[in-house]
Design an enzyme around this catalytic site. Structure first.
Site, PDB file in Angstrom:
ATOM      1  CG  PHE A 151     -13.310 -26.399 -47.663  1.00 49.34           C
ATOM      2  CD1 PHE A 151     -12.941 -26.012 -48.943  1.00 49.34           C
ATOM      3  CD2 PHE A 151     -14.637 -26.222 -47.283  1.00 49.34           C
ATOM      4  CE1 PHE A 151     -13.869 -25.456 -49.823  1.00 49.34           C
ATOM      5  CE2 PHE A 151     -15.563 -25.670 -48.156  1.00 49.34           C
ATOM      6  CZ  PHE A 151     -15.173 -25.284 -49.434  1.00 49.34           C
ATOM      7  CE  LYS A 175     -11.621 -29.430 -36.701  1.00 49.32           C
ATOM      8  NZ  LYS A 175     -11.894 -29.958 -38.066  1.00 49.32           N
ATOM      9  CD  GLU A 178     -14.030 -32.044 -41.377  1.00 50.99           C
ATOM     10  OE1 GLU A 178     -13.344 -31.127 -40.875  1.00 50.99           O
ATOM     11  OE2 GLU A 178     -15.283 -32.034 -41.378  1.00 50.99           O
ATOM     12  CB  SER A 228     -20.675 -22.675 -42.457  1.00 51.01           C
ATOM     13  OG  SER A 228     -20.747 -23.581 -41.369  1.00 51.01           O
ATOM     14  CB  CYS A 283     -15.560 -15.771 -46.498  1.00 50.54           C
ATOM     15  SG  CYS A 283     -14.023 -14.952 -46.115  1.00 50.54           S
ATOM     16  CD  GLU A 377     -21.098 -18.812 -47.622  1.00 49.19           C
ATOM     17  OE1 GLU A 377     -21.411 -19.484 -46.620  1.00 49.19           O
ATOM     18  OE2 GLU A 377     -20.022 -18.191 -47.713  1.00 49.19           O
TER      19      GLU A 377
HETATM   20  P1  NAD Z   1     -17.610 -25.509 -41.869  1.00 49.51           P
HETATM   21  O1  NAD Z   1     -18.362 -24.614 -40.959  1.00 49.51           O
HETATM   22  O2  NAD Z   1     -18.333 -26.682 -42.442  1.00 49.51           O
HETATM   23  O3  NAD Z   1     -16.325 -26.109 -41.129  1.00 49.51           O
HETATM   24  C1  NAD Z   1     -15.417 -25.286 -40.435  1.00 49.51           C
HETATM   25  C2  NAD Z   1     -14.785 -26.079 -39.309  1.00 49.51           C
HETATM   26  O4  NAD Z   1     -15.796 -26.490 -38.395  1.00 49.51           O
HETATM   27  C3  NAD Z   1     -14.074 -27.339 -39.783  1.00 49.51           C
HETATM   28  O5  NAD Z   1     -12.843 -27.445 -39.110  1.00 49.51           O
HETATM   29  C4  NAD Z   1     -15.039 -28.463 -39.422  1.00 49.51           C
HETATM   30  O6  NAD Z   1     -14.384 -29.643 -39.059  1.00 49.51           O
HETATM   31  C5  NAD Z   1     -15.799 -27.910 -38.222  1.00 49.51           C
HETATM   32  N1  NAD Z   1     -17.213 -28.351 -38.173  1.00 49.51           N
HETATM   33  C6  NAD Z   1     -18.029 -28.640 -39.223  1.00 49.51           C
HETATM   34  N2  NAD Z   1     -19.261 -28.939 -38.780  1.00 49.51           N
HETATM   35  C7  NAD Z   1     -19.246 -28.828 -37.446  1.00 49.51           C
HETATM   36  C8  NAD Z   1     -20.230 -28.997 -36.419  1.00 49.51           C
HETATM   37  N3  NAD Z   1     -21.481 -29.343 -36.692  1.00 49.51           N
HETATM   38  N4  NAD Z   1     -19.853 -28.785 -35.135  1.00 49.51           N
HETATM   39  C9  NAD Z   1     -18.593 -28.422 -34.840  1.00 49.51           C
HETATM   40  N5  NAD Z   1     -17.619 -28.257 -35.770  1.00 49.51           N
HETATM   41  C10 NAD Z   1     -17.937 -28.451 -37.054  1.00 49.51           C
HETATM   42  O7  NAD Z   1     -16.991 -24.593 -43.028  1.00 49.51           O
HETATM   43  P2  NAD Z   1     -16.216 -25.040 -44.332  1.00 49.51           P
HETATM   44  O8  NAD Z   1     -17.197 -25.692 -45.254  1.00 49.51           O
HETATM   45  O9  NAD Z   1     -14.967 -25.762 -43.989  1.00 49.51           O
HETATM   46  O10 NAD Z   1     -15.786 -23.609 -44.911  1.00 49.51           O
HETATM   47  C11 NAD Z   1     -16.607 -22.843 -45.746  1.00 49.51           C
HETATM   48  C12 NAD Z   1     -17.342 -21.788 -44.950  1.00 49.51           C
HETATM   49  O11 NAD Z   1     -16.422 -20.981 -44.243  1.00 49.51           O
HETATM   50  C13 NAD Z   1     -18.127 -20.819 -45.833  1.00 49.51           C
HETATM   51  O12 NAD Z   1     -19.366 -20.567 -45.238  1.00 49.51           O
HETATM   52  C14 NAD Z   1     -17.264 -19.566 -45.847  1.00 49.51           C
HETATM   53  O13 NAD Z   1     -17.954 -18.367 -46.094  1.00 49.51           O
HETATM   54  C15 NAD Z   1     -16.717 -19.601 -44.456  1.00 49.51           C
HETATM   55  N6  NAD Z   1     -15.512 -18.799 -44.333  1.00 49.51           N
HETATM   56  C16 NAD Z   1     -15.622 -17.603 -43.696  1.00 49.51           C
HETATM   57  C17 NAD Z   1     -14.526 -16.781 -43.591  1.00 49.51           C
HETATM   58  C18 NAD Z   1     -14.641 -15.449 -42.920  1.00 49.51           C
HETATM   59  O14 NAD Z   1     -13.631 -14.793 -42.779  1.00 49.51           O
HETATM   60  N7  NAD Z   1     -15.806 -15.000 -42.504  1.00 49.51           N
HETATM   61  C19 NAD Z   1     -13.282 -17.193 -44.112  1.00 49.51           C
HETATM   62  C20 NAD Z   1     -13.197 -18.423 -44.738  1.00 49.51           C
HETATM   63  C21 NAD Z   1     -14.327 -19.228 -44.839  1.00 49.51           C
END
Ligand code: NAD
Length: 486
Positions: A151, A175, A178, A228, A283, A377
Protein backbone atom coordinates in the site's frame (compact mmCIF):
# COMPACT_ATOMS: atom_id res chain seq x y z
CA UNK A 1 -18.43 7.03 -2.87
CA UNK A 2 -16.28 9.22 -5.10
CA UNK A 3 -15.15 6.57 -7.59
CA UNK A 4 -17.07 3.63 -9.10
CA UNK A 5 -16.39 0.13 -7.80
CA UNK A 6 -12.98 -1.09 -8.95
CA UNK A 7 -12.89 -3.51 -11.88
CA UNK A 8 -10.24 -5.97 -12.95
CA UNK A 9 -8.30 -5.19 -16.11
CA UNK A 10 -8.20 -8.14 -18.46
CA UNK A 11 -7.22 -8.19 -22.11
CA UNK A 12 -7.30 -4.40 -22.31
CA UNK A 13 -10.82 -4.08 -20.84
CA UNK A 14 -12.06 -3.17 -17.37
CA UNK A 15 -14.32 -6.02 -16.28
CA UNK A 16 -16.71 -6.31 -13.35
CA UNK A 17 -15.81 -9.09 -10.93
CA UNK A 18 -18.73 -11.45 -10.54
CA UNK A 19 -17.00 -14.55 -9.22
CA UNK A 20 -17.27 -13.43 -5.60
CA UNK A 21 -19.62 -11.02 -3.78
CA UNK A 22 -16.82 -10.08 -1.36
CA UNK A 23 -15.59 -6.47 -1.52
CA UNK A 24 -13.57 -4.20 0.77
CA UNK A 25 -13.99 -0.46 1.22
CA UNK A 26 -11.28 1.83 -0.08
CA UNK A 27 -11.06 4.67 2.43
CA UNK A 28 -9.03 7.87 2.22
CA UNK A 29 -6.71 8.11 5.25
CA UNK A 30 -6.78 11.91 4.84
CA UNK A 31 -10.36 12.28 6.06
CA UNK A 32 -11.88 8.81 6.46
CA UNK A 33 -14.18 9.24 3.44
CA UNK A 34 -15.04 6.16 1.41
CA UNK A 35 -13.51 6.41 -2.06
CA UNK A 36 -14.54 3.13 -3.65
CA UNK A 37 -14.93 -0.60 -3.17
CA UNK A 38 -12.46 -3.21 -4.34
CA UNK A 39 -13.59 -6.71 -5.35
CA UNK A 40 -11.91 -9.82 -3.99
CA UNK A 41 -11.17 -11.85 -7.12
CA UNK A 42 -10.96 -15.63 -7.17
CA UNK A 43 -8.97 -18.24 -9.07
CA UNK A 44 -11.59 -18.00 -11.85
CA UNK A 45 -10.66 -14.35 -12.47
CA UNK A 46 -6.98 -15.24 -12.42
CA UNK A 47 -7.61 -17.92 -15.05
CA UNK A 48 -9.27 -15.33 -17.32
CA UNK A 49 -6.34 -12.94 -16.87
CA UNK A 50 -3.91 -15.74 -17.63
CA UNK A 51 -5.75 -16.71 -20.81
CA UNK A 52 -5.32 -13.11 -22.02
CA UNK A 53 -1.68 -12.91 -20.93
CA UNK A 54 -0.76 -16.23 -22.52
CA UNK A 55 -2.48 -15.26 -25.77
CA UNK A 56 -0.59 -11.95 -25.87
CA UNK A 57 2.81 -13.44 -25.07
CA UNK A 58 3.89 -14.92 -28.45
CA UNK A 59 3.48 -11.69 -30.37
CA UNK A 60 4.72 -9.40 -27.56
CA UNK A 61 7.80 -11.46 -26.81
CA UNK A 62 8.69 -11.58 -30.51
CA UNK A 63 8.34 -7.81 -30.91
CA UNK A 64 11.88 -6.38 -31.03
CA UNK A 65 12.83 -4.70 -27.77
CA UNK A 66 13.56 -1.41 -29.55
CA UNK A 67 9.94 -1.43 -30.70
CA UNK A 68 8.61 -2.47 -27.27
CA UNK A 69 10.33 0.40 -25.48
CA UNK A 70 8.69 2.97 -27.78
CA UNK A 71 5.56 2.34 -25.70
CA UNK A 72 7.50 3.25 -22.56
CA UNK A 73 8.79 6.49 -24.10
CA UNK A 74 5.13 7.42 -24.65
CA UNK A 75 4.11 6.12 -21.19
CA UNK A 76 6.82 8.30 -19.64
CA UNK A 77 5.39 11.37 -21.39
CA UNK A 78 1.90 10.46 -20.21
CA UNK A 79 3.08 10.13 -16.61
CA UNK A 80 4.57 13.59 -16.92
CA UNK A 81 1.49 15.04 -18.60
CA UNK A 82 -0.83 13.58 -15.96
CA UNK A 83 1.51 14.11 -13.00
CA UNK A 84 -0.79 16.42 -11.05
CA UNK A 85 -3.82 14.15 -11.34
CA UNK A 86 -1.79 11.01 -10.55
CA UNK A 87 -0.26 12.70 -7.51
CA UNK A 88 -3.66 13.84 -6.22
CA UNK A 89 -5.05 10.31 -6.59
CA UNK A 90 -2.02 8.85 -4.82
CA UNK A 91 -2.46 11.25 -1.88
CA UNK A 92 -6.15 10.60 -1.69
CA UNK A 93 -5.89 6.83 -1.44
CA UNK A 94 -2.60 6.55 0.49
CA UNK A 95 -2.74 9.62 2.74
CA UNK A 96 0.70 10.99 1.91
CA UNK A 97 1.12 14.71 1.21
CA UNK A 98 0.71 16.11 -2.30
CA UNK A 99 4.43 16.96 -2.59
CA UNK A 100 5.38 13.42 -1.50
CA UNK A 101 3.01 12.07 -4.15
CA UNK A 102 4.57 14.32 -6.79
CA UNK A 103 7.99 12.92 -5.82
CA UNK A 104 6.55 9.41 -6.09
CA UNK A 105 5.28 9.97 -9.64
CA UNK A 106 8.60 11.58 -10.55
CA UNK A 107 10.31 8.42 -9.35
CA UNK A 108 7.94 6.39 -11.58
CA UNK A 109 9.11 8.55 -14.47
CA UNK A 110 12.75 7.79 -13.65
CA UNK A 111 11.97 4.07 -13.45
CA UNK A 112 10.31 4.25 -16.85
CA UNK A 113 13.31 6.09 -18.29
CA UNK A 114 15.45 3.18 -17.17
CA UNK A 115 13.13 0.75 -18.98
CA UNK A 116 13.54 2.77 -22.19
CA UNK A 117 17.32 2.27 -21.89
CA UNK A 118 17.07 -1.52 -21.72
CA UNK A 119 17.94 -2.08 -25.41
CA UNK A 120 21.41 -0.69 -24.62
CA UNK A 121 21.83 -3.17 -21.75
CA UNK A 122 20.56 -6.47 -23.13
CA UNK A 123 22.72 -6.74 -26.23
CA UNK A 124 23.99 -10.18 -25.22
CA UNK A 125 27.46 -11.49 -25.99
CA UNK A 126 29.02 -13.24 -28.93
CA UNK A 127 32.46 -14.81 -29.33
CA UNK A 128 34.17 -17.06 -31.85
CA UNK A 129 35.09 -19.80 -29.41
CA UNK A 130 36.89 -21.91 -31.98
CA UNK A 131 37.40 -21.70 -35.74
CA UNK A 132 34.05 -20.76 -37.28
CA UNK A 133 32.23 -21.67 -34.09
CA UNK A 134 30.36 -18.95 -32.26
CA UNK A 135 28.80 -18.89 -28.82
CA UNK A 136 26.08 -16.31 -28.27
CA UNK A 137 23.89 -15.34 -25.33
CA UNK A 138 20.45 -13.75 -25.48
CA UNK A 139 18.16 -12.48 -22.71
CA UNK A 140 14.85 -14.23 -23.36
CA UNK A 141 11.57 -13.25 -21.59
CA UNK A 142 10.23 -15.72 -19.03
CA UNK A 143 6.55 -15.78 -20.08
CA UNK A 144 3.74 -14.63 -17.80
CA UNK A 145 4.99 -13.08 -14.58
CA UNK A 146 3.18 -11.65 -11.54
CA UNK A 147 3.78 -8.57 -9.44
CA UNK A 148 2.19 -8.27 -5.99
CA UNK A 149 2.50 -4.80 -4.46
CA UNK A 150 1.97 -3.07 -1.07
CA UNK A 151 0.00 0.00 0.00
CA UNK A 152 2.79 2.45 0.74
CA UNK A 153 3.73 3.49 -2.81
CA UNK A 154 0.57 3.04 -4.95
CA UNK A 155 2.21 4.62 -8.01
CA UNK A 156 5.94 3.87 -7.68
CA UNK A 157 6.12 0.22 -6.62
CA UNK A 158 3.99 -1.02 -9.56
CA UNK A 159 6.47 0.93 -11.71
CA UNK A 160 9.39 -0.89 -10.06
CA UNK A 161 8.24 -3.99 -11.92
CA UNK A 162 5.90 -3.18 -14.84
CA UNK A 163 8.14 -1.17 -17.17
CA UNK A 164 11.18 -3.46 -16.89
CA UNK A 165 9.32 -6.76 -16.93
CA UNK A 166 7.15 -5.73 -19.89
CA UNK A 167 9.91 -4.01 -21.88
CA UNK A 168 11.92 -7.22 -21.53
CA UNK A 169 9.08 -9.08 -23.28
CA UNK A 170 7.04 -10.63 -20.47
CA UNK A 171 3.29 -10.40 -19.95
CA UNK A 172 2.13 -9.56 -16.44
CA UNK A 173 -0.55 -10.12 -13.84
CA UNK A 174 -0.48 -7.18 -11.40
CA UNK A 175 -2.08 -7.57 -7.97
CA UNK A 176 -2.53 -4.11 -6.40
CA UNK A 177 -2.80 -3.56 -2.68
CA UNK A 178 -6.48 -3.82 -1.74
CA UNK A 179 -5.96 -0.67 0.37
CA UNK A 180 -4.86 1.51 -2.61
CA UNK A 181 -6.16 0.00 -5.88
CA UNK A 182 -7.02 3.28 -7.65
CA UNK A 183 -3.59 4.36 -8.91
CA UNK A 184 -3.08 1.04 -10.71
CA UNK A 185 -6.30 1.65 -12.69
CA UNK A 186 -4.87 4.93 -14.02
CA UNK A 187 -1.49 3.35 -14.78
CA UNK A 188 -3.20 0.67 -16.85
CA UNK A 189 -5.20 3.32 -18.72
CA UNK A 190 -2.03 5.28 -19.48
CA UNK A 191 -0.18 2.18 -20.67
CA UNK A 192 -3.09 1.41 -23.00
CA UNK A 193 -3.02 5.01 -24.28
CA UNK A 194 0.73 4.61 -24.82
CA UNK A 195 0.00 1.66 -27.10
CA UNK A 196 0.56 -1.40 -24.91
CA UNK A 197 -1.18 -4.30 -26.68
CA UNK A 198 -4.18 -5.86 -24.92
CA UNK A 199 -3.36 -8.78 -22.65
CA UNK A 200 0.25 -7.77 -21.99
CA UNK A 201 -0.74 -6.22 -18.66
CA UNK A 202 -3.67 -7.56 -16.63
CA UNK A 203 -4.81 -6.47 -13.18
CA UNK A 204 -6.50 -8.82 -10.74
CA UNK A 205 -7.67 -7.23 -7.50
CA UNK A 206 -8.03 -9.05 -4.23
CA UNK A 207 -6.29 -10.17 -1.09
CA UNK A 208 -4.90 -13.43 0.32
CA UNK A 209 -6.96 -15.75 -1.90
CA UNK A 210 -5.69 -14.26 -5.14
CA UNK A 211 -2.08 -14.07 -3.92
CA UNK A 212 -2.22 -17.77 -3.06
CA UNK A 213 -3.73 -18.55 -6.46
CA UNK A 214 -0.87 -16.62 -8.13
CA UNK A 215 1.77 -18.56 -6.17
CA UNK A 216 0.14 -21.88 -7.06
CA UNK A 217 -0.75 -21.36 -10.72
CA UNK A 218 1.37 -23.42 -13.12
CA UNK A 219 1.07 -20.83 -15.91
CA UNK A 220 2.91 -18.12 -13.95
CA UNK A 221 6.67 -18.29 -14.40
CA UNK A 222 7.89 -15.74 -11.87
CA UNK A 223 6.48 -13.84 -8.91
CA UNK A 224 7.75 -10.57 -7.53
CA UNK A 225 6.42 -9.43 -4.19
CA UNK A 226 6.85 -6.25 -2.16
CA UNK A 227 5.32 -6.02 1.32
CA UNK A 228 5.83 -7.09 4.92
CA UNK A 229 8.38 -9.73 5.89
CA UNK A 230 5.67 -12.00 7.27
CA UNK A 231 3.90 -12.17 3.90
CA UNK A 232 7.16 -12.09 1.89
CA UNK A 233 8.16 -15.35 3.58
CA UNK A 234 4.77 -16.95 2.86
CA UNK A 235 4.86 -15.86 -0.80
CA UNK A 236 8.51 -16.86 -1.30
CA UNK A 237 7.98 -20.31 0.19
CA UNK A 238 4.73 -20.93 -1.65
CA UNK A 239 5.89 -19.69 -5.07
CA UNK A 240 9.22 -21.51 -4.95
CA UNK A 241 7.53 -24.71 -3.74
CA UNK A 242 5.88 -24.63 -7.18
CA UNK A 243 9.36 -24.18 -8.73
CA UNK A 244 8.74 -20.56 -9.69
CA UNK A 245 11.37 -17.89 -9.72
CA UNK A 246 10.55 -15.51 -6.86
CA UNK A 247 11.90 -12.26 -5.48
CA UNK A 248 10.12 -11.16 -2.31
CA UNK A 249 10.98 -7.86 -0.65
CA UNK A 250 9.97 -7.54 2.98
CA UNK A 251 9.88 -5.06 5.83
CA UNK A 252 12.66 -3.12 7.47
CA UNK A 253 14.10 -1.60 10.61
CA UNK A 254 16.63 0.92 9.37
CA UNK A 255 19.31 2.23 11.71
CA UNK A 256 20.92 5.65 11.55
CA UNK A 257 24.20 5.99 13.41
CA UNK A 258 24.98 9.54 14.55
CA UNK A 259 28.56 10.35 15.55
CA UNK A 260 29.60 13.39 17.61
CA UNK A 261 31.38 15.03 14.66
CA UNK A 262 28.22 14.98 12.48
CA UNK A 263 27.06 18.34 11.09
CA UNK A 264 24.22 19.15 13.54
CA UNK A 265 21.78 21.04 11.27
CA UNK A 266 22.13 18.73 8.31
CA UNK A 267 21.92 15.60 10.46
CA UNK A 268 18.86 16.82 12.36
CA UNK A 269 17.03 17.74 9.16
CA UNK A 270 17.89 14.39 7.56
CA UNK A 271 16.87 12.32 10.59
CA UNK A 272 13.58 14.17 11.00
CA UNK A 273 12.78 13.92 7.27
CA UNK A 274 13.75 10.25 7.08
CA UNK A 275 11.63 9.15 10.03
CA UNK A 276 8.56 11.23 9.13
CA UNK A 277 8.48 11.29 5.29
CA UNK A 278 5.40 9.49 3.96
CA UNK A 279 4.32 9.37 7.64
CA UNK A 280 7.13 6.90 8.31
CA UNK A 281 5.54 4.38 5.95
CA UNK A 282 8.63 3.84 3.82
CA UNK A 283 10.66 0.67 3.84
CA UNK A 284 13.70 3.02 3.76
CA UNK A 285 12.56 5.21 6.66
CA UNK A 286 14.84 5.73 9.63
CA UNK A 287 13.25 3.86 12.50
CA UNK A 288 16.10 3.49 15.00
CA UNK A 289 18.87 5.96 15.73
CA UNK A 290 22.02 4.95 17.51
CA UNK A 291 23.58 7.94 19.26
CA UNK A 292 27.31 7.27 19.59
CA UNK A 293 28.86 9.23 22.48
CA UNK A 294 27.51 12.65 23.35
CA UNK A 295 25.26 13.90 20.57
CA UNK A 296 22.71 15.62 22.81
CA UNK A 297 23.12 18.86 20.86
CA UNK A 298 22.01 16.99 17.71
CA UNK A 299 19.10 15.27 19.47
CA UNK A 300 17.87 18.70 20.63
CA UNK A 301 17.90 19.86 17.02
CA UNK A 302 16.10 16.71 15.84
CA UNK A 303 13.31 17.56 18.30
CA UNK A 304 13.15 21.14 16.97
CA UNK A 305 12.90 19.80 13.41
CA UNK A 306 10.28 17.20 14.41
CA UNK A 307 8.09 19.90 15.99
CA UNK A 308 8.08 21.77 12.67
CA UNK A 309 6.35 18.78 11.07
CA UNK A 310 2.60 19.27 11.40
CA UNK A 311 0.04 16.55 10.67
CA UNK A 312 -2.36 17.57 7.94
CA UNK A 313 0.04 20.31 6.78
CA UNK A 314 3.46 18.87 5.94
CA UNK A 315 2.81 15.38 7.34
CA UNK A 316 0.33 12.97 5.78
CA UNK A 317 -1.88 10.38 7.40
CA UNK A 318 -1.07 6.74 8.16
CA UNK A 319 -2.99 4.21 6.11
CA UNK A 320 -5.87 3.37 8.50
CA UNK A 321 -7.17 3.35 12.09
CA UNK A 322 -5.59 -0.02 12.77
CA UNK A 323 -2.15 1.38 11.87
CA UNK A 324 -2.74 4.56 13.88
CA UNK A 325 -3.63 2.54 16.97
CA UNK A 326 -0.73 0.11 16.46
CA UNK A 327 1.78 2.99 16.25
CA UNK A 328 0.32 4.71 19.31
CA UNK A 329 0.48 1.42 21.23
CA UNK A 330 4.22 1.13 20.46
CA UNK A 331 4.82 4.64 21.86
CA UNK A 332 2.82 3.90 25.02
CA UNK A 333 4.62 0.58 25.58
CA UNK A 334 8.01 2.29 25.25
CA UNK A 335 6.96 4.96 27.75
CA UNK A 336 5.79 2.30 30.20
CA UNK A 337 9.08 0.42 29.77
CA UNK A 338 11.04 3.53 30.83
CA UNK A 339 11.90 5.29 27.55
CA UNK A 340 11.54 9.08 27.40
CA UNK A 341 9.10 10.57 24.87
CA UNK A 342 10.75 13.81 23.74
CA UNK A 343 8.21 14.60 21.01
CA UNK A 344 4.82 12.91 21.28
CA UNK A 345 2.64 12.29 18.24
CA UNK A 346 -0.22 10.48 19.94
CA UNK A 347 -3.89 11.56 19.95
CA UNK A 348 -3.66 13.88 16.96
CA UNK A 349 -6.80 15.39 15.47
CA UNK A 350 -6.54 17.52 12.35
CA UNK A 351 -9.25 20.22 12.36
CA UNK A 352 -11.72 19.64 9.55
CA UNK A 353 -10.34 16.15 8.95
CA UNK A 354 -11.49 14.44 12.13
CA UNK A 355 -12.04 11.15 10.26
CA UNK A 356 -8.39 11.09 9.11
CA UNK A 357 -5.82 8.78 10.66
CA UNK A 358 -2.88 10.92 11.77
CA UNK A 359 0.09 10.28 14.03
CA UNK A 360 2.44 13.16 14.73
CA UNK A 361 6.23 12.92 14.58
CA UNK A 362 7.52 11.12 17.66
CA UNK A 363 11.02 11.11 19.13
CA UNK A 364 11.70 8.50 21.81
CA UNK A 365 14.99 8.66 23.72
CA UNK A 366 16.72 6.22 26.07
CA UNK A 367 15.27 3.22 24.25
CA UNK A 368 16.83 -0.07 25.34
CA UNK A 369 17.68 -2.83 22.90
CA UNK A 370 15.10 -5.27 24.26
CA UNK A 371 12.14 -2.87 23.86
CA UNK A 372 9.71 -3.55 21.03
CA UNK A 373 10.27 -0.04 19.56
CA UNK A 374 13.96 -0.97 19.20
CA UNK A 375 13.33 -4.29 17.46
CA UNK A 376 10.13 -4.16 15.43
CA UNK A 377 9.07 -2.34 12.30
CA UNK A 378 6.69 0.39 13.54
CA UNK A 379 5.84 1.84 10.11
CA UNK A 380 4.93 5.26 11.47
CA UNK A 381 6.67 8.64 12.02
CA UNK A 382 8.59 7.44 15.06
CA UNK A 383 12.33 7.36 15.82
CA UNK A 384 13.70 5.27 18.68
CA UNK A 385 17.03 6.55 20.01
CA UNK A 386 19.47 4.14 21.63
CA UNK A 387 22.65 5.34 23.32
CA UNK A 388 26.10 3.75 22.93
CA UNK A 389 29.69 4.73 23.63
CA UNK A 390 31.41 3.26 20.59
CA UNK A 391 30.86 2.71 16.89
CA UNK A 392 31.35 -1.03 17.36
CA UNK A 393 28.52 -1.14 19.90
CA UNK A 394 26.35 0.78 17.42
CA UNK A 395 27.23 -1.69 14.67
CA UNK A 396 26.48 -4.62 16.99
CA UNK A 397 22.96 -3.21 17.49
CA UNK A 398 22.51 -2.69 13.75
CA UNK A 399 23.90 -6.13 12.89
CA UNK A 400 21.64 -7.88 15.42
CA UNK A 401 18.41 -6.64 13.85
CA UNK A 402 16.91 -9.28 11.58
CA UNK A 403 16.18 -6.90 8.71
CA UNK A 404 18.72 -5.35 6.34
CA UNK A 405 17.20 -2.82 3.98
CA UNK A 406 19.14 0.33 4.85
CA UNK A 407 21.60 1.78 7.36
CA UNK A 408 23.08 5.27 7.48
CA UNK A 409 25.88 7.07 9.25
CA UNK A 410 26.22 10.77 9.95
CA UNK A 411 29.84 11.81 10.38
CA UNK A 412 32.53 14.02 8.83
CA UNK A 413 35.16 11.27 9.18
CA UNK A 414 35.67 9.44 5.88
CA UNK A 415 37.56 6.53 7.43
CA UNK A 416 34.78 5.97 9.97
CA UNK A 417 32.15 6.17 7.23
CA UNK A 418 34.02 3.51 5.23
CA UNK A 419 34.27 1.31 8.34
CA UNK A 420 30.49 1.50 8.76
CA UNK A 421 29.85 0.81 5.07
CA UNK A 422 32.01 -2.31 5.46
CA UNK A 423 30.44 -3.56 8.69
CA UNK A 424 26.73 -2.64 8.53
CA UNK A 425 24.52 -5.59 7.60
CA UNK A 426 22.21 -3.90 5.10
CA UNK A 427 21.86 -3.79 1.33
CA UNK A 428 21.68 0.00 1.01
CA UNK A 429 23.97 2.26 3.04
CA UNK A 430 23.87 6.04 3.41
CA UNK A 431 26.66 8.40 4.42
CA UNK A 432 25.09 11.69 5.50
CA UNK A 433 21.98 10.57 3.60
CA UNK A 434 18.88 9.67 5.61
CA UNK A 435 17.03 7.72 2.89
CA UNK A 436 19.74 5.98 0.83
CA UNK A 437 17.57 4.83 -2.07
CA UNK A 438 19.88 4.10 -5.02
CA UNK A 439 18.73 5.98 -8.11
CA UNK A 440 18.59 4.37 -11.55
CA UNK A 441 20.52 2.61 -13.01
CA UNK A 442 21.60 1.34 -9.57
CA UNK A 443 19.39 -1.37 -8.23
CA UNK A 444 17.13 -1.44 -5.17
CA UNK A 445 17.19 -4.32 -2.72
CA UNK A 446 17.93 -5.13 0.90
CA UNK A 447 19.54 -8.04 2.70
CA UNK A 448 18.58 -10.51 5.42
CA UNK A 449 14.85 -10.58 6.21
CA UNK A 450 14.24 -7.54 4.01
CA UNK A 451 14.57 -9.63 0.86
CA UNK A 452 14.17 -13.27 -0.14
CA UNK A 453 15.54 -14.41 -3.47
CA UNK A 454 18.52 -13.55 -5.64
CA UNK A 455 19.20 -10.13 -7.21
CA UNK A 456 17.44 -6.80 -6.85
CA UNK A 457 14.07 -5.60 -8.06
CA UNK A 458 15.04 -2.51 -10.08
CA UNK A 459 17.96 -1.29 -12.17
CA UNK A 460 20.41 -3.51 -13.99
CA UNK A 461 19.97 -6.36 -11.50
CA UNK A 462 16.30 -6.75 -12.47
CA UNK A 463 17.29 -7.84 -15.98
CA UNK A 464 18.50 -11.17 -14.60
CA UNK A 465 15.24 -11.66 -12.71
CA UNK A 466 12.90 -10.92 -15.62
CA UNK A 467 14.77 -12.89 -18.28
CA UNK A 468 16.49 -16.22 -18.82
CA UNK A 469 19.68 -16.63 -20.78
CA UNK A 470 19.70 -18.61 -24.00
CA UNK A 471 23.16 -19.81 -25.04
CA UNK A 472 23.61 -20.88 -28.65
CA UNK A 473 26.67 -22.44 -30.25
CA UNK A 474 26.73 -22.26 -34.04
CA UNK A 475 29.04 -23.47 -36.78
CA UNK A 476 28.59 -22.40 -40.37
CA UNK A 477 32.00 -23.17 -41.89
CA UNK A 478 31.65 -25.97 -44.45
CA UNK A 479 34.68 -28.17 -43.67
CA UNK A 480 33.75 -31.79 -43.12
CA UNK A 481 35.38 -33.83 -40.44
CA UNK A 482 36.02 -30.82 -38.30
CA UNK A 483 34.43 -31.07 -34.93
CA UNK A 484 33.33 -28.10 -32.84
CA UNK A 485 36.63 -28.05 -30.98
CA UNK A 486 38.57 -27.41 -34.17
P1 NAD B 1 1.49 -6.58 3.27
O1 NAD B 1 2.53 -7.63 3.38
O2 NAD B 1 0.41 -6.56 4.29
O3 NAD B 1 0.76 -6.67 1.85
C1 NAD B 1 1.48 -6.74 0.65
C2 NAD B 1 0.66 -7.50 -0.38
O4 NAD B 1 0.45 -8.83 0.08
C3 NAD B 1 -0.71 -6.89 -0.64
O5 NAD B 1 -0.95 -6.89 -2.02
C4 NAD B 1 -1.66 -7.79 0.13
O6 NAD B 1 -2.90 -7.93 -0.50
C5 NAD B 1 -0.95 -9.14 0.14
N1 NAD B 1 -1.18 -9.92 1.38
C6 NAD B 1 -1.41 -9.43 2.63
N2 NAD B 1 -1.51 -10.45 3.50
C7 NAD B 1 -1.33 -11.59 2.82
C8 NAD B 1 -1.31 -12.97 3.18
N3 NAD B 1 -1.49 -13.38 4.43
N4 NAD B 1 -1.09 -13.88 2.20
C9 NAD B 1 -0.89 -13.48 0.93
N5 NAD B 1 -0.91 -12.19 0.53
C10 NAD B 1 -1.12 -11.25 1.46
O7 NAD B 1 2.25 -5.17 3.22
P2 NAD B 1 1.64 -3.71 3.24
O8 NAD B 1 1.08 -3.46 4.60
O9 NAD B 1 0.76 -3.49 2.06
O10 NAD B 1 2.96 -2.84 3.01
C11 NAD B 1 3.79 -2.43 4.06
C12 NAD B 1 4.98 -3.35 4.20
O11 NAD B 1 5.68 -3.43 2.97
C13 NAD B 1 6.00 -2.86 5.22
O12 NAD B 1 6.46 -3.94 5.97
C14 NAD B 1 7.12 -2.28 4.36
O13 NAD B 1 8.39 -2.27 4.96
C15 NAD B 1 7.08 -3.23 3.20
N6 NAD B 1 7.71 -2.66 2.02
C16 NAD B 1 8.94 -3.13 1.68
C17 NAD B 1 9.60 -2.60 0.60
C18 NAD B 1 10.97 -3.09 0.24
O14 NAD B 1 11.48 -2.64 -0.76
N7 NAD B 1 11.60 -3.96 1.00
C19 NAD B 1 8.99 -1.59 -0.17
C20 NAD B 1 7.73 -1.15 0.18
C21 NAD B 1 7.09 -1.70 1.29
Amino acid sequence: MKYPIIKNYINGQFVTVTSSPRTLDVVSPLDGNKLSEVPMSTGKDLNEALLAAKAAFPSWSRTPIKERVQIFFRYRSLLEKNLKELAELCSEENGKTYSESVAEVEKSIELTEFATSLPQLVTGEILEVSRGVECRTEHVPLGVVASIVPFNFPNMVPNWTMPNALALGNCMILKPSEKVPLSCVRLAELLKEAGLPDGVLNIVNGDVEIVEAICDHPDIDAVSFVGSTKVAKIVYQRATSHYKRCLALGGAKNHLMVLPDAKPEMTAQNVAASMSGCAGQRCMAASAMVAVGNVDHIIDKICIEARKIVPGVNLGAVINKESQHRIERYITEAEKAGAKILVDGRNIKVPGKEGGTYVGPTVIDYVRREMSVAKEEIFGPVISIMRTNTVDEALAIENANPYGNAASVFTQNGGMARYIIDHASAGMIGVNVGVPVPREPFSFGGWNESKFGVGDITGKSSIEFWTKLKKSTTKWNPEAGVNWMS
